[in-house]
Design a protein around this motif. Sequence first.
Motif, mmCIF file in Angstrom:
data_model
loop_
_atom_site.group_PDB
_atom_site.id
_atom_site.type_symbol
_atom_site.label_atom_id
_atom_site.label_comp_id
_atom_site.label_asym_id
_atom_site.label_seq_id
_atom_site.Cartn_x
_atom_site.Cartn_y
_atom_site.Cartn_z
ATOM 1 N N ALA A 272 0.839 -1.208 0.000
ATOM 2 C CA ALA A 272 0.000 0.000 0.000
ATOM 3 C C ALA A 272 0.871 1.254 0.000
ATOM 4 O O ALA A 272 0.629 2.195 -0.768
ATOM 5 N N LEU A 273 1.882 1.276 0.850
ATOM 6 C CA LEU A 273 2.788 2.428 0.895
ATOM 7 C C LEU A 273 3.565 2.561 -0.410
ATOM 8 O O LEU A 273 3.826 3.670 -0.886
ATOM 9 N N GLY A 274 3.916 1.418 -1.019
ATOM 10 C CA GLY A 274 4.628 1.449 -2.299
ATOM 11 C C GLY A 274 3.808 2.141 -3.379
ATOM 12 O O GLY A 274 4.327 2.953 -4.151
ATOM 13 N N ILE A 275 2.503 1.834 -3.434
ATOM 14 C CA ILE A 275 1.623 2.500 -4.406
ATOM 15 C C ILE A 275 1.503 3.987 -4.084
ATOM 16 O O ILE A 275 1.531 4.835 -4.980
ATOM 17 N N PHE A 276 1.397 4.311 -2.801
ATOM 18 C CA PHE A 276 1.298 5.710 -2.381
ATOM 19 C C PHE A 276 2.535 6.504 -2.813
ATOM 20 O O PHE A 276 2.417 7.597 -3.394
ATOM 21 N N TYR A 277 3.712 5.950 -2.574
ATOM 22 C CA TYR A 277 4.940 6.652 -2.954
ATOM 23 C C TYR A 277 5.072 6.773 -4.475
ATOM 24 O O TYR A 277 5.605 7.758 -4.984
ATOM 25 N N GLU A 278 4.566 5.768 -5.190
ATOM 26 C CA GLU A 278 4.590 5.832 -6.655
ATOM 27 C C GLU A 278 3.687 6.961 -7.151
ATOM 28 O O GLU A 278 4.029 7.684 -8.095
ATOM 29 N N LEU A 279 2.550 7.137 -6.513
ATOM 30 C CA LEU A 279 1.651 8.240 -6.867
ATOM 31 C C LEU A 279 2.316 9.588 -6.608
ATOM 32 O O LEU A 279 2.167 10.530 -7.400
ATOM 33 N N LEU A 280 3.063 9.687 -5.518
ATOM 34 C CA LEU A 280 3.775 10.934 -5.224
ATOM 35 C C LEU A 280 4.848 11.206 -6.277
ATOM 36 O O LEU A 280 5.051 12.356 -6.697
ATOM 37 N N LYS A 281 5.531 10.148 -6.738
ATOM 38 C CA LYS A 281 6.532 10.310 -7.800
ATOM 39 C C LYS A 281 5.895 10.831 -9.086
ATOM 40 O O LYS A 281 6.534 11.545 -9.859
ATOM 41 N N GLN A 282 4.626 10.457 -9.281
ATOM 42 C CA GLN A 282 3.903 10.907 -10.475
ATOM 43 C C GLN A 282 3.302 12.305 -10.284
ATOM 44 O O GLN A 282 2.512 12.763 -11.101
ATOM 45 N N LYS A 283 3.711 12.966 -9.193
ATOM 46 C CA LYS A 283 3.300 14.347 -8.890
ATOM 47 C C LYS A 283 1.809 14.469 -8.583
ATOM 48 O O LYS A 283 1.197 15.516 -8.804
ATOM 49 N N GLU A 284 1.220 13.385 -8.078
ATOM 50 C CA GLU A 284 -0.183 13.470 -7.692
ATOM 51 C C GLU A 284 -0.306 14.235 -6.378
ATOM 52 O O GLU A 284 0.486 14.042 -5.457
ATOM 53 N N GLU A 285 -1.301 15.069 -6.283
ATOM 54 C CA GLU A 285 -1.529 15.894 -5.107
ATOM 55 C C GLU A 285 -2.067 15.037 -3.959
ATOM 56 O O GLU A 285 -3.060 14.314 -4.126
#
Length: 339
Positions: free
Chosen positions: A235-248
């Motif tokens: 779950a955290l891995g997906i969250f960090y991937e979203l942050l890398k994609q510049k998601e707010e």
Amino acid sequence: MDVKAAVKAIRQGDVSPVYLLYGTEKYQMNEFTSLMEDQLLQKEERDFAIVHYDLADTPIQEVVEEAEMIPFMVQRKLIFVRDAAVFTAGKDSGKVEHRMESLLEYIGNPADYSVLIFLVNNEKLDERKKVVKAVKSAGTVLSFMPMGSDELLRWIEKKAKQRECSFAPGAAEMLVRNAGTQLQTLAAEVDKLCLYAGSGGTVTTDIVDRLVARSTEQNVFALVEEIANLRLDQALGIFYELLKQKEEPIKIAALIARQFRIILQVKDLGGQSFSQQQIASQLGLHPYAVKIAGEQARKFQPNQLKAILSRLGDLDYQMKTGAIDKVLGLELFLLRLAG
């Protein structure tokens, strides 16, 4: 009559003078209209034999005049009519005046050289309207609604077979989880995956995972799935991937809240003995999304879901007022949730 029976009838030369196609599944509707063109017209005829109207800016009486007019240089013409509101409930907000009696008269005595096809992108028709009753009596009414979850997976496998490849167990389901439920998107992804696998090849879950990128919404869907299965690292891995994609982070939190709200609603309606299709219609969701939300719902109690939504509401307020760092706030929420 259902769509399969209508397709069979058209291929056998049994064509209705009027078709009323309605529903929210535009891809299937477009597939049906393309089949009509292929079956009823020669390619060289199409410039003279296909006419398009939109009732938002054309009165229905002009469409009827077109249908009654003898076609030029062809034996039959197809008249596609996009509908504003004449077949559905509610008032037509357009400025065009439709004299519906002209269409009712035409339906009672249609021209044998014209096929009228009305396209209504709406979940329901107004069964009280005379024109709907008239088309049902003298023509063909077809519904194009989202497929059930199992039917959707079979559709993917059928598309793959048409492209001379196959899907390994679990691959079609992973495709839906990554790409969503829109048939237009899924058809394009099946083309890409089968091209990669090659003629006679097999599309595996690994191939889908590598080649089909998840949208933000699908990533959040997967994140909640990992939480439901108590897999915090994933779950955290997906969250960090979203942050890398510049998601707010505020958007991510809102999407997480939306998914948990759906889970709670599905759990509540399922407890009232609503079917999957009924829940999908009630919530405006695809049946596949309801199926997955139902699976997730079994892992939570109603009070747990309400508490999660309450915490998400507090988190949203804190993030928007600057009371907490947005990334840290979401990290703490996920850690507490998985714990």
